[in-house]
Design an enzyme around this catalytic site. Structure first.
Site, mmCIF file in Angstrom:
data_model
loop_
_atom_site.group_PDB
_atom_site.id
_atom_site.type_symbol
_atom_site.label_atom_id
_atom_site.label_comp_id
_atom_site.label_asym_id
_atom_site.label_seq_id
_atom_site.Cartn_x
_atom_site.Cartn_y
_atom_site.Cartn_z
ATOM 1 N N GLY A 19 0.827 -1.199 0.000
ATOM 2 C CA GLY A 19 0.000 0.000 0.000
ATOM 3 C C GLY A 19 0.855 1.240 0.000
ATOM 4 O O GLY A 19 2.055 1.162 0.249
ATOM 5 N N PRO A 20 0.224 2.381 -0.257
ATOM 6 C CA PRO A 20 0.972 3.635 -0.306
ATOM 7 C C PRO A 20 1.637 3.933 1.045
ATOM 8 O O PRO A 20 1.204 3.396 2.074
ATOM 9 C CB PRO A 20 -0.095 4.688 -0.613
ATOM 10 N N GLY A 31 2.502 5.406 4.559
ATOM 11 C CA GLY A 31 1.729 6.066 5.602
ATOM 12 C C GLY A 31 0.357 5.485 5.831
ATOM 13 O O GLY A 31 -0.447 6.042 6.565
ATOM 14 N N THR A 32 0.055 4.353 5.208
ATOM 15 C CA THR A 32 -1.278 3.792 5.391
ATOM 16 C C THR A 32 -1.326 2.837 6.582
ATOM 17 O O THR A 32 -2.381 2.279 6.868
ATOM 18 C CB THR A 32 -1.730 3.036 4.130
ATOM 19 N N GLY A 33 -0.197 2.619 7.246
ATOM 20 C CA GLY A 33 -0.228 1.828 8.471
ATOM 21 C C GLY A 33 0.294 0.412 8.315
ATOM 22 O O GLY A 33 -0.062 -0.461 9.105
ATOM 23 N N LYS A 34 1.157 0.169 7.336
ATOM 24 C CA LYS A 34 1.668 -1.194 7.127
ATOM 25 C C LYS A 34 2.555 -1.622 8.289
ATOM 26 O O LYS A 34 2.380 -2.708 8.851
ATOM 27 C CB LYS A 34 2.451 -1.260 5.809
ATOM 28 N N THR A 35 3.492 -0.760 8.655
ATOM 29 C CA THR A 35 4.374 -1.079 9.775
ATOM 30 C C THR A 35 3.549 -1.257 11.049
ATOM 31 O O THR A 35 3.771 -2.176 11.834
ATOM 32 C CB THR A 35 5.414 0.046 9.941
ATOM 33 N N GLU A 41 -9.192 32.507 -9.262
ATOM 34 C CA GLU A 41 -9.809 31.651 -8.243
ATOM 35 C C GLU A 41 -11.323 31.793 -8.234
ATOM 36 O O GLU A 41 -12.055 30.822 -8.082
ATOM 37 C CB GLU A 41 -9.248 31.967 -6.850
HETATM 38 P P1 ADP Z 1 3.553 2.707 6.534
HETATM 39 O O1 ADP Z 1 4.414 1.686 7.172
HETATM 40 O O2 ADP Z 1 2.395 2.138 5.786
HETATM 41 O O3 ADP Z 1 4.293 3.693 5.699
HETATM 42 P P2 ADP Z 1 3.127 3.439 9.241
HETATM 43 O O4 ADP Z 1 2.575 2.184 9.751
HETATM 44 O O5 ADP Z 1 4.558 3.695 9.524
HETATM 45 O O6 ADP Z 1 2.887 3.573 7.689
HETATM 46 O O7 ADP Z 1 2.237 4.634 9.774
HETATM 47 C C1 ADP Z 1 2.788 5.789 10.322
HETATM 48 C C2 ADP Z 1 1.900 6.344 11.401
HETATM 49 O O8 ADP Z 1 0.669 6.807 10.850
HETATM 50 C C3 ADP Z 1 1.513 5.317 12.420
HETATM 51 O O9 ADP Z 1 2.446 5.235 13.434
HETATM 52 C C4 ADP Z 1 0.172 5.821 12.923
HETATM 53 O O10 ADP Z 1 0.333 6.807 13.903
HETATM 54 C C5 ADP Z 1 -0.406 6.485 11.708
HETATM 55 N N1 ADP Z 1 -1.310 5.584 10.989
HETATM 56 C C6 ADP Z 1 -1.113 5.116 9.739
HETATM 57 N N2 ADP Z 1 -2.136 4.344 9.366
HETATM 58 C C7 ADP Z 1 -2.987 4.277 10.402
HETATM 59 C C8 ADP Z 1 -4.230 3.614 10.617
HETATM 60 N N3 ADP Z 1 -4.799 2.851 9.668
HETATM 61 N N4 ADP Z 1 -4.838 3.772 11.809
HETATM 62 C C9 ADP Z 1 -4.274 4.549 12.753
HETATM 63 N N5 ADP Z 1 -3.114 5.179 12.611
HETATM 64 C C10 ADP Z 1 -2.459 5.072 11.450
HETATM 65 ZN ZN ZN Z 2 -6.413 27.401 -10.950
HETATM 66 MG MG MG Z 3 6.476 1.663 7.126
#
Ligand code: ADP
Ligand code: ZN
Ligand code: MG
Length: 613
Positions: free
Chosen positions: A201-202, A204-208, A424
């Site tokens: 996934g993109p 920041g979507t919460g994979k880690t 605008e």
């Molecule tokens: P990825 O590994 O997908 O790039 P992370 O798991 O590192 O993203 O997410 C970074 C932070 O963003 C997390 O520590 C959390 O605070 C927040 N976050 C991301 N996805 C979620 C989610 N689905 N629910 C709650 N918090 C999230």
């Molecule tokens: Zn414009």
């Molecule tokens: Mg990550």
């Protein structure tokens, strides 16, 4: 260089000095009696000396009878004969003296070496600090201790409750948690647990976060390592580390092995082979070996995460390796509300804050963006010394994140400001006039970030998964309305519309070549879908045209026709409402922003203008 090496070096130096000095002292004190030259003369006269050896400076010899201290060897330093005779005449006790050259000798050897080593250490440390030379310093120094650089965590307190808006992914991972809790029970049905699960996934979507939650839920040790750590200078180090990781994990099963940023090490072999090529290949091969070598029944679950599955080596993805992929996508509106709820636990918010509204303002935000948003809103509230975070703080935080930091100090000259205001307002009026366009939330001419001189925030009424041709055409008209307003009022167009034009072109191109929305070209997908996640191995080159030159010209013409029509449509709406446009732009110049109330008043006075199109 680390501390340990320092200590080793100093030990060595001190030991060396000590040995040299002790040897000398030993020679002096063990059995050899140093005596004054005058005494030597007396002894000689008395016939006490058996034999002597004469050196350039010193005379050593053996006595016939041992001295009081029991020594039969003696040493004395020579004195110039003339002087000795004279002194002996007067009964003076005298002795020769040698300046001990030992220390000077040692120093003349050791000092340059010390200086050299010092400079060397300094240079190496600098290189390592700067991470320069492809991490040479770090690589050079850490090669010896590359073992056991594996991180294991136990008692992780993240649970599925902390990860919101990705219910489907959680559903899939629950099975893994079950397995980790009771590895034995699973074998009974003969079902094979997947060896490797790849979270895709993109960013920041919460994979880690999800991977950690799996560990937290099942309460097993969590071995994690990031693919980017394998980018090493020396061939073989990465492979050794992979072996080490699995060795340690096997000892602690059931457990989870998590490889973050898998793409950094799992790139397709052969492709992108600029430097470090052999190393990556070896590391990847080792990983494949380990993947094949372990039996999932021992209770090791392999998780990995990537945001670029399309560049992964196909060998990683085949059955029996990372054979299950779990999509962790950007959250929809409902998901965003849930994620906001998770992060709002830590924040004191006013009761008027409707998370639904915040979610509506943030389409496309990932979990990480939303976490950042909540934090930003809390910061804004803190800065104005409020006791609670209000809806207003959220709106401002959204603006800040969406449009970049407010740049009050960027000065536009008055003429530029007039152009931006009309541009605008053009977007806003056309969006309000055309049925089915997204609602206008706010119009502003406060410059923000890089590039945006003003902005119009539209707020979709709902998340959209399907769009009709009419809706896309409306979107195009709104996008080009900024330029249409400039052309209408000033008879001149500007670079301010560059971004609008680019977006419009993209949409029009997709309509023609991907969605098959042009009659002449028919229902044919000429362009490849822009690599969506889970688009399996990209062995094939992407974006190769599947059409001939004639078709290419037709596509280009169709794109132009569609954008021209949209521009004409926007121009028609604005022409029908020209006085309103000018008036509203003037108001915007004064107020800098127009929000919902101001915009509603304008809407009531709009004339449709569609008929003219
Ligand atoms: P990825 O590994 O997908 O790039 P992370 O798991 O590192 O993203 O997410 C970074 C932070 O963003 C997390 O520590 C959390 O605070 C927040 N976050 C991301 N996805 C979620 C989610 N689905 N629910 C709650 N918090 C999230
Ligand atoms: Zn414009
Ligand atoms: Mg990550």
């Amino acid at each position: 260089m680390d501390r340990k090496n320092h200590i080793n070096f100093w030990y060595f130096l001190i030991a060396f000095l000590a040995i040299v000095l002790l040897r000398d002292l030993w020679a002096q004190w063990a059995g050899v009696e140093p005596i004054p030259y005058s005494e030597f003369q007396t002894l000689l006269r008395d016939g006490q000396i058996e034999r002597i050896a004469i050196g350039a400076e010193q005379i050593t010899g053996t006595l016939k009878r041992p001295t009081a201290a029991g020594r039969s060897q003696f040493v004395t330093t020579r004195v110039e004969p003339g002087l000795a005779a004279m002194l002996a005449e007067h009964g003076v006790e005298f002795r020769g003296q040698t300046e001990s050259k030992l220390f000077a000798t040692v120093l003349s050897w050791v000092l340059p070496a010390l200086i050299f080593v010092g400079i060397w250490m300094f240079a190496i440390r600098r290189i390592a600090e700067q991470g320069g030379l492809g991490g040479m310093g770090g690589g050079l120094m850490s090669i010896g201790k590359s073992k056991a650089r594996v991180y294991v965590e136990t008692d992780i307190d993240v649970t599925f409750a902390d990860v919101a808006g990705v219910d489907e992914a959680i559903e899939e991972l629950k099975e893994i948690v079950e397995f980790l809790k009771e590895p034995d029970k699973h074998g009974v049905l003969g079902a094979r647990i997947p060896k490797g699960v790849l979270l895709v996934g993109p960013p920041g979507t919460g994979k880690t976060l999800l991977a950690r939650a799996v560990a937290g839920e099942s309460g097993v040790p969590f071995f994690s390592i990031s693919g980017s750590e394998f980018v090493e200078m020396f061939v073989g180090v990465g492979a050794a580390r992979v072996r080490d990781l699995f060795e340690q994990a096997r000892k602690r099963a059931p457990c989870i092995v998590f490889i973050d940023e898998l793409d950094a090490m799992g790139r397709a072999r052969g492709a992108f082979s600029v430097g470090g090529h052999d190393e990556k290949e070896q590391t990847l091969n080792q990983l494949l070996v380990e993947l094949d070598g372990f039996d999932p029944k021992v209770g090791i679950v392999l998780l990995a995460a990537t945001n670029r599955p399309e560049i992964l080596d196909p060998a990683l993805l085949r059955a029996g390796r990372f054979d299950r992929q779990v999509l962790v996508d950007r959250p929809d509106k409902k998901g965003r509300v849930q994620i906001l709820k998770v992060h709002m636990r830590k924040v004191r918010a006013a009761s008027a804050v409707e998370l639904e509204d915040v979610a509506a303002l943030t389409p496309g935000f990932t979990g990480a963006d939303l976490a950042n948003l909540v934090n930003e809103a809390a910061l804004i509230a803190t800065r104005r010394r409020a006791s609670e975070v209000t809806m207003d703080d959220f709106t401002r935080a959204v603006e800040r994140i969406v449009a970049g930091l407010e740049k009050k100090n960027r000065l536009l000259n008055p003429k530029e400001r007039r152009i931006v205001a009309h541009h605008e307002m053009g977007h806003a009026l056309v969006a309000m006039a055309l049925p089915g366009a997204d609602q206008v939330h706010k119009v502003s001419i406060i410059p923000r970030g890089i590039g945006a001189l003003g902005y119009t925030i539209q707020r979709p009424t709902e998340d959209r998964f399907l769009m009709t041709r009419a809706e896309l055409e409306t979107k195009l008209a709104v996008l080009l309305a900024g330029r249409a307003a400039e052309a209408l009022v000033f008879g001149e167009i500007s670079t301010g519309a560059a971004d609008d034009v680019r977006k419009a072109t993209e949409i029009a191109r997709s309509m023609v070549a991907r969605y098959g929305m042009d009659e002449a070209l028919g229902n044919v997908a000429y362009d490849e879908e822009a690599s969506p996640y889970l688009n399996l191995p990209a062995g094939l080159p992407q974006g190769v045209p599947r059409f001939g030159p004639d078709t290419a010209r037709m596509i280009d013409e169709a794109v132009k026709r569609i954008t021209d029509q949209a521009f004409a449509r926007a121009s028609a709406v604005l022409a029908a409402n020209r006085p309103l446009l000018v008036e509203a732009a003037e108001r915007l110049l004064v107020q800098e922003t127009l929000e919902r109330d101001g915009l509603e008043a304008l809407r009531g006075r709009l004339r449709p203008g569609e008929a003219a199109a």
